[in-house]
Design a protein around this motif. Structure first.
Motif, PDB file in Angstrom:
ATOM      1  N   LEU A  66       0.609  -1.112  -0.065  1.00  0.00           N
ATOM      2  CA  LEU A  66       0.069  -0.018   0.023  1.00  0.00           C
ATOM      3  C   LEU A  66       0.901   1.010   0.114  1.00  0.00           C
ATOM      4  N   LEU A  67       1.912   1.247   0.631  1.00  0.00           N
ATOM      5  CA  LEU A  67       3.023   2.323   0.732  1.00  0.00           C
ATOM      6  C   LEU A  67       3.431   2.473  -0.601  1.00  0.00           C
ATOM      7  N   THR A  68       3.849   1.468  -1.064  1.00  0.00           N
ATOM      8  CA  THR A  68       4.509   1.496  -2.488  1.00  0.00           C
ATOM      9  C   THR A  68       3.406   1.975  -3.608  1.00  0.00           C
ATOM     10  N   LEU A  69       2.266   1.678  -3.458  1.00  0.00           N
ATOM     11  CA  LEU A  69       1.240   1.932  -4.407  1.00  0.00           C
ATOM     12  C   LEU A  69       1.026   3.615  -4.198  1.00  0.00           C
ATOM     13  N   ALA A  70       1.090   4.127  -2.885  1.00  0.00           N
ATOM     14  CA  ALA A  70       0.913   5.702  -2.677  1.00  0.00           C
ATOM     15  C   ALA A  70       2.183   6.212  -3.346  1.00  0.00           C
ATOM     16  N   LEU A  71       3.450   5.737  -3.129  1.00  0.00           N
ATOM     17  CA  LEU A  71       4.512   6.377  -3.694  1.00  0.00           C
ATOM     18  C   LEU A  71       4.607   6.461  -5.248  1.00  0.00           C
ATOM     19  N   PHE A  72       4.072   5.416  -5.792  1.00  0.00           N
ATOM     20  CA  PHE A  72       3.959   5.196  -7.031  1.00  0.00           C
ATOM     21  C   PHE A  72       2.950   6.182  -7.593  1.00  0.00           C
ATOM     22  N   GLY A  73       1.737   6.435  -7.079  1.00  0.00           N
ATOM     23  CA  GLY A  73       0.780   7.251  -7.726  1.00  0.00           C
ATOM     24  C   GLY A  73       0.901   8.653  -7.501  1.00  0.00           C
ATOM     25  N   GLU A  81       4.671  16.953  -4.016  1.00  0.00           N
ATOM     26  CA  GLU A  81       4.691  18.109  -3.102  1.00  0.00           C
ATOM     27  C   GLU A  81       3.571  18.348  -2.231  1.00  0.00           C
ATOM     28  N   LEU A  82       2.583  17.696  -2.497  1.00  0.00           N
ATOM     29  CA  LEU A  82       1.415  17.578  -1.623  1.00  0.00           C
ATOM     30  C   LEU A  82       1.567  16.984  -0.220  1.00  0.00           C
ATOM     31  N   VAL A  83       2.546  16.043  -0.284  1.00  0.00           N
ATOM     32  CA  VAL A  83       2.709  15.381   1.032  1.00  0.00           C
ATOM     33  C   VAL A  83       3.583  16.271   1.831  1.00  0.00           C
ATOM     34  N   PRO A  84       2.863  16.584   3.237  1.00  0.00           N
ATOM     35  CA  PRO A  84       3.678  17.579   4.008  1.00  0.00           C
ATOM     36  C   PRO A  84       5.013  16.974   4.514  1.00  0.00           C
ATOM     37  N   TRP A  85       5.846  17.845   4.491  1.00  0.00           N
ATOM     38  CA  TRP A  85       7.360  17.474   5.180  1.00  0.00           C
ATOM     39  C   TRP A  85       8.141  16.572   4.104  1.00  0.00           C
ATOM     40  N   LEU A  86       7.395  15.416   3.656  1.00  0.00           N
ATOM     41  CA  LEU A  86       8.249  14.315   2.826  1.00  0.00           C
ATOM     42  C   LEU A  86       8.411  14.720   1.498  1.00  0.00           C
ATOM     43  N   GLY A  87       7.376  15.621   1.112  1.00  0.00           N
ATOM     44  CA  GLY A  87       7.365  15.963  -0.231  1.00  0.00           C
ATOM     45  C   GLY A  87       8.687  16.610  -0.824  1.00  0.00           C
ATOM     46  N   THR A  88       9.205  17.472   0.161  1.00  0.00           N
ATOM     47  CA  THR A  88      10.372  18.291  -0.106  1.00  0.00           C
ATOM     48  C   THR A  88      11.557  17.437   0.156  1.00  0.00           C
ATOM     49  N   ARG A  89      11.583  16.241   0.411  1.00  0.00           N
ATOM     50  CA  ARG A  89      12.840  15.431   0.568  1.00  0.00           C
ATOM     51  C   ARG A  89      12.233  14.069  -0.084  1.00  0.00           C
ATOM     52  N   TRP A  90      11.469  14.037  -1.417  1.00  0.00           N
ATOM     53  CA  TRP A  90      11.065  12.818  -2.057  1.00  0.00           C
ATOM     54  C   TRP A  90      11.955  11.961  -2.336  1.00  0.00           C
ATOM     55  N   LEU A  91      13.174  12.188  -2.544  1.00  0.00           N
ATOM     56  CA  LEU A  91      14.265  11.192  -2.902  1.00  0.00           C
ATOM     57  C   LEU A  91      14.578  10.446  -1.793  1.00  0.00           C
ATOM     58  N   LEU A  92      14.810  11.170  -0.539  1.00  0.00           N
ATOM     59  CA  LEU A  92      15.206  10.405   0.697  1.00  0.00           C
ATOM     60  C   LEU A  92      13.844   9.625   1.174  1.00  0.00           C
ATOM     61  N   THR A  93      12.726  10.084   1.000  1.00  0.00           N
ATOM     62  CA  THR A  93      11.430   9.180   1.452  1.00  0.00           C
ATOM     63  C   THR A  93      11.490   7.998   0.661  1.00  0.00           C
ATOM     64  N   ASN A  94      11.868   8.019  -0.606  1.00  0.00           N
ATOM     65  CA  ASN A  94      11.713   6.647  -1.435  1.00  0.00           C
ATOM     66  C   ASN A  94      12.814   5.882  -1.023  1.00  0.00           C
ATOM     67  N   LEU A  95      14.182   6.463  -0.695  1.00  0.00           N
ATOM     68  CA  LEU A  95      15.418   5.667  -0.344  1.00  0.00           C
ATOM     69  C   LEU A  95      15.071   4.799   1.105  1.00  0.00           C
ATOM     70  N   VAL A  96      14.501   5.784   1.851  1.00  0.00           N
ATOM     71  CA  VAL A  96      14.219   5.047   3.267  1.00  0.00           C
ATOM     72  C   VAL A  96      13.167   4.154   3.214  1.00  0.00           C
ATOM     73  N   HIS A  97      12.059   4.432   2.457  1.00  0.00           N
ATOM     74  CA  HIS A  97      10.941   3.129   2.181  1.00  0.00           C
ATOM     75  C   HIS A  97      11.484   2.181   1.306  1.00  0.00           C
ATOM     76  N   ASP A  98      12.362   2.108   0.408  1.00  0.00           N
ATOM     77  CA  ASP A  98      12.820   1.028  -0.184  1.00  0.00           C
ATOM     78  C   ASP A  98      13.940   0.270   0.617  1.00  0.00           C
TER      79      ASP A  98
END
Length: 170
Positions: A66-73, A81-98
């Motif tokens: 489900l989290l991957t589906l949200a990241l993909f979408g 950029e609509l995701v508070p705080w994480l949107g400005t760090r999207w590459l880092l968010t993807n890195l930590v998630h993966d």
């Protein structure tokens, strides 16, 4: 009395369109593979009788899926950029998630399903007449292992972009 104009509304956003460059990027293709194989994992587990630690494996697989589906979408629509705080760090968010969630939880789920398959290896013998879950557990374990590898590859892709001082996912 003079009429007061209404307060301004929210700023208009552009129309939704697909971020095709993301879909053709290595990260976009890896996300598609993660979604397909992750769904195969949890559908295989959920479609058969499961007990004990398989509950955790199913929970972990569905949560990460489900989290991957949200990241993909969000990435496909270019709306991170609509995701508070994480949107400005999207590459880092993807890195930590993966690396933390994807690899960690899928490796644990794969180990659980592999252990369950080895416990049921006796029922794979010819002439065994009872319902056998060996095949289901083994196929879930294989799907989980491949999915964990896909998360590792996408995490390493994000890490390499981060080390090159790039801030975008593509």
């Amino acid at each position: 009395p003079p009429s007061v104009p209404p307060p301004p509304g929210p700023p208009a956003r552009g129309s939704l369109s697909l971020h095709r460059a993301y879909l053709r990027s290595p990260l976009g293709l890896l996300r598609l593979g993660q979604l397909v194989l992750g769904a195969a994992f949890w559908v295989t587990v959920a479609a058969h009788k499961y007990e004990g630690a398989a509950h955790f494996a199913l929970f972990a697989a569905v949560l990460v899926w489900l989290l991957t589906l949200a990241l993909f979408g969000l990435s496909l629509l270019g709306r991170w950029e609509l995701v508070p705080w994480l949107g400005t760090r999207w590459l880092l968010t993807n890195l930590v998630h993966d690396l933390a969630l994807g690899v960690g939880l899928y490796a644990a789920a794969t180990g659980i399903m592999g252990h369950k398959a080895s416990q049921r290896s006796y029922c794979n013998l010819p002439g065994y007449s009872q319902h056998c879950l060996y095949g289901a557990y083994l196929s879930a374990s294989v799907c989980g292992g491949i999915t964990a590898c896909l998360y590792l590859f996408s995490g390493l892709y994000c890490l390499s972009r981060r080390c090159q001082d790039q801030r975008d996912i593509i």
